[in-house]
Design a protein around this motif. Structure first.
Motif, short mmCIF file in Angstrom:
data_model
loop_
_atom_site.label_atom_id
_atom_site.label_comp_id
_atom_site.label_asym_id
_atom_site.label_seq_id
_atom_site.Cartn_x
_atom_site.Cartn_y
_atom_site.Cartn_z
N SER A 135 26.05 -18.84 -38.32
CA SER A 135 26.65 -17.63 -37.40
C SER A 135 26.64 -17.90 -35.97
CB SER A 135 25.78 -16.32 -37.90
OG SER A 135 26.20 -15.43 -37.25
N ARG A 140 33.82 -19.87 -34.46
CA ARG A 140 33.85 -18.49 -34.97
C ARG A 140 34.45 -17.54 -33.90
NH1 ARG A 140 29.51 -20.09 -32.21
NH2 ARG A 140 28.31 -18.68 -30.94
N ARG A 156 32.25 -10.97 -37.85
CA ARG A 156 32.28 -12.41 -37.33
C ARG A 156 33.06 -13.44 -38.28
NH1 ARG A 156 27.12 -13.29 -34.78
NH2 ARG A 156 27.89 -12.32 -32.93
N ILE A 158 33.57 -17.00 -39.62
CA ILE A 158 32.75 -18.25 -39.21
C ILE A 158 33.35 -19.36 -39.92
CG2 ILE A 158 30.59 -19.33 -39.44
CD1 ILE A 158 29.30 -16.48 -39.54
N SER A 189 34.81 -20.95 -45.66
CA SER A 189 34.16 -20.11 -44.62
C SER A 189 33.23 -18.99 -44.99
CB SER A 189 35.37 -19.68 -43.74
OG SER A 189 36.31 -18.85 -44.58
#
Length: 220
Positions: A135, A140, A156, A158, A189
């Motif tokens: 993370s 990202r 988010r 990633i 992902s």
């Protein structure tokens, strides 16, 4: 009718051309060896099917609802915990992480309607998507939506060990609609959601969710 995401157009075209080339080349070079010929052709067709299923984009139109947050992607809930979000909020948030395997639909959809207050791309590593540091260290994008019922929520995108390109459609200052395409992540992902503390979740750890179908949280 089966639909494919626009981000896969070039890859799908290339895969189709390569498959056709392999099928005809195998027929030319291995025509005297039936089993080798068929093995090579079947492998080529399987490769094409894998590419097609990866870029599939099922029609999941929804009626936007301000009191709900829907799953932004297909996958499995691998993290539910309170964490310190250091990039934007700089305080504690409830993190919900959804891991996508290569066989999942990889379209990212907006979990809620609202205004994009923040959208930023970060280059980075390509650790496996379930790695605890993914993370913060992987390639990202971070997007913050100001919603009517939940306040600001952050998600988010990633990249994983195989993902080499993240597509993000969120532009700061624009209004977005729950359920619309928000981007795409290629080949394995994860998406992290950061929600206000005290948000009542409708999902649990290890639950399999579907984008635009599963309700992540709901206001009473």
């Amino acid at each position: 009718m089966l639909h494919f995401h626009k981000e896969g157009a070039k890859t799908i075209l290339g895969a189709c051309l390569l498959t056709v080339a392999i099928v005809f080349a195998a027929d030319y070079f291995f025509k005297e060896n039936f089993w080798l010929l068929k093995t090579v052709q079947i492998i080529a067709l399987v490769f094409l099917i894998i590419i097609l299923q990866f870029f599939r984009n099922p029609n999941r139109s929804i009626r936007p609802e301000d009191r709900t947050l829907v799953a932004p992607v297909d996958g499995k809930v691998v993290v539910i915990e309170e964490v310190y979000e250091s990039e934007y909020f700089k305080d504690k948030r409830l993190q919900v992480s959804i891991f996508m395997s290569p066989i999942n639909v990889h379209v990212t959809r907006y979990a809620a309607s609202g205004k994009i207050n923040f959208s930023k791309y970060h280059p980075g590593k390509f650790l496996v998507a379930w790695h605890p540091k993914a993370s913060e260290e992987n390639e990202r994008t971070t997007i913050v939506i100001e919603t009517q019922e939940f306040g600001e929520i952050l998600y988010r995108q990633i990249a994983g060990a195989l993902a080499k390109r993240i597509v993000n459609y969120a532009v700061e200052g624009t209004q977005v609609v729950q359920g619309d395409d928000a981007g795409f992540i290629k080949f394995g992902s994860r998406v992290d959601l950061f929600l206000p503390l005290g948000t009542e979740l409708n999902v649990k750890l290890n639950e399999v969710v579907k984008g635009n179908k599963t309700i992540i949280a709901q206001k009473s």
